[in-house]
Design an enzyme around this catalytic site. Structure first.
Site, PDB file in Angstrom:
ATOM      1  N   ARG A  64       0.815  -1.217   0.000  1.00 19.29           N
ATOM      2  CA  ARG A  64       0.000   0.000   0.000  1.00 19.29           C
ATOM      3  C   ARG A  64       0.850   1.268   0.000  1.00 19.29           C
ATOM      4  NH1 ARG A  64      -3.645  -3.664   2.929  1.00 19.29           N
ATOM      5  NH2 ARG A  64      -2.338  -3.437   4.776  1.00 19.29           N
ATOM      6  N   GLU A 101       0.986  -5.227  13.813  1.00 21.13           N
ATOM      7  CA  GLU A 101      -0.238  -5.294  14.629  1.00 21.13           C
ATOM      8  C   GLU A 101      -0.822  -6.706  14.584  1.00 21.13           C
ATOM      9  OE1 GLU A 101      -3.274  -2.527  13.461  1.00 21.13           O
ATOM     10  OE2 GLU A 101      -4.324  -2.679  15.381  1.00 21.13           O
TER      11      GLU A 101
END
Ligand code: AMP
Length: 177
Positions: A64, A101
């Site tokens: 991304r 995460e």
């Protein structure tokens, strides 16, 4: 950036609960990117942040980070360097493993991608825990650039990801949650 513009950008972000695993609130920026006005604002604002900093390379984090990174590089007249998942880059690489995460991962960059004269912006779409970008920063620093900046489109402030970066590294994001 005007608060109104920040609010406009934030309104384009789509929340996806429990993606890619349960407990993660995923901030989907594809809804931002598909909005032509939002994309143009992002391009302008990224450029404005770094226009007078002598940037020679923008490093984008797979995948991304390739989008905003390539836009920023082109706007600045700088080169673009991809940081990729393992096994994707064809020439000799430097590698780094890190935790994010959700899960553990490895990133790679071409060993000859950065030279000591480079002023570098590291770019990714989103700062969560900061694990990915900190690994990228460590990788890039192995090539001893003159200066490194760290940039995101979006920052999840409640995860305090910016705390993982050394105090002398300038970390910016266009908007945060
Ligand atoms: P981190 O290493 O935790 O800062 O994770 C950053 C990378 O994972 C970025 O490339 C993001 O695109 C993606 N990511 C992690 N958490 C999220 C989230 N909650 N929403 C959207 N993208 C995320």
């Amino acid at each position: 950036m005007k608060q109104e513009t920040i609010d406009k950008l934030k309104a384009t972000v789509r929340d996806i609960p429990d993606f890619p695993i349960k407990g993660i609130q995923f901030k989907d920026l594809t809804t931002t990117l598909k909005d032509g006005e939002a994309l143009a604002i992002i391009a302008d604002e990224l450029e404005a942040l770094y226009a007078d900093k002598g940037v020679t390379k923008v490093v984008g984090i797979e995948s991304r980070g390739f989008i905003g990174g390539a836009i920023l590089a082109a706007r600045l007249g700088a080169g673009f360097v991809p940081v990729r998942k393992p096994g994707k880059l064809p020439a000799i690489t430097l590698k780094k493993s890190y935790s994010k995460e959700y899960g553990v991962d490895v990133i790679e960059v071409h060993k000859d991608a950065i030279v000591p004269d480079d002023v570098v912006v590291l770019h990714d779409d989103l700062l969560a825990t900061g694990g990915t970008m900190k690994a990228a920063l460590d990788l890039i620093n192995e090539m001893h650039p003159k200066k490194v900046y760290v940039n995101f489109i979006c920052e999840l402030s409640y995860l305090h990801g910016r705390d993982v970066f050394p105090k002398d590294v300038e970390v910016t994001s266009l908007f945060d949650f």
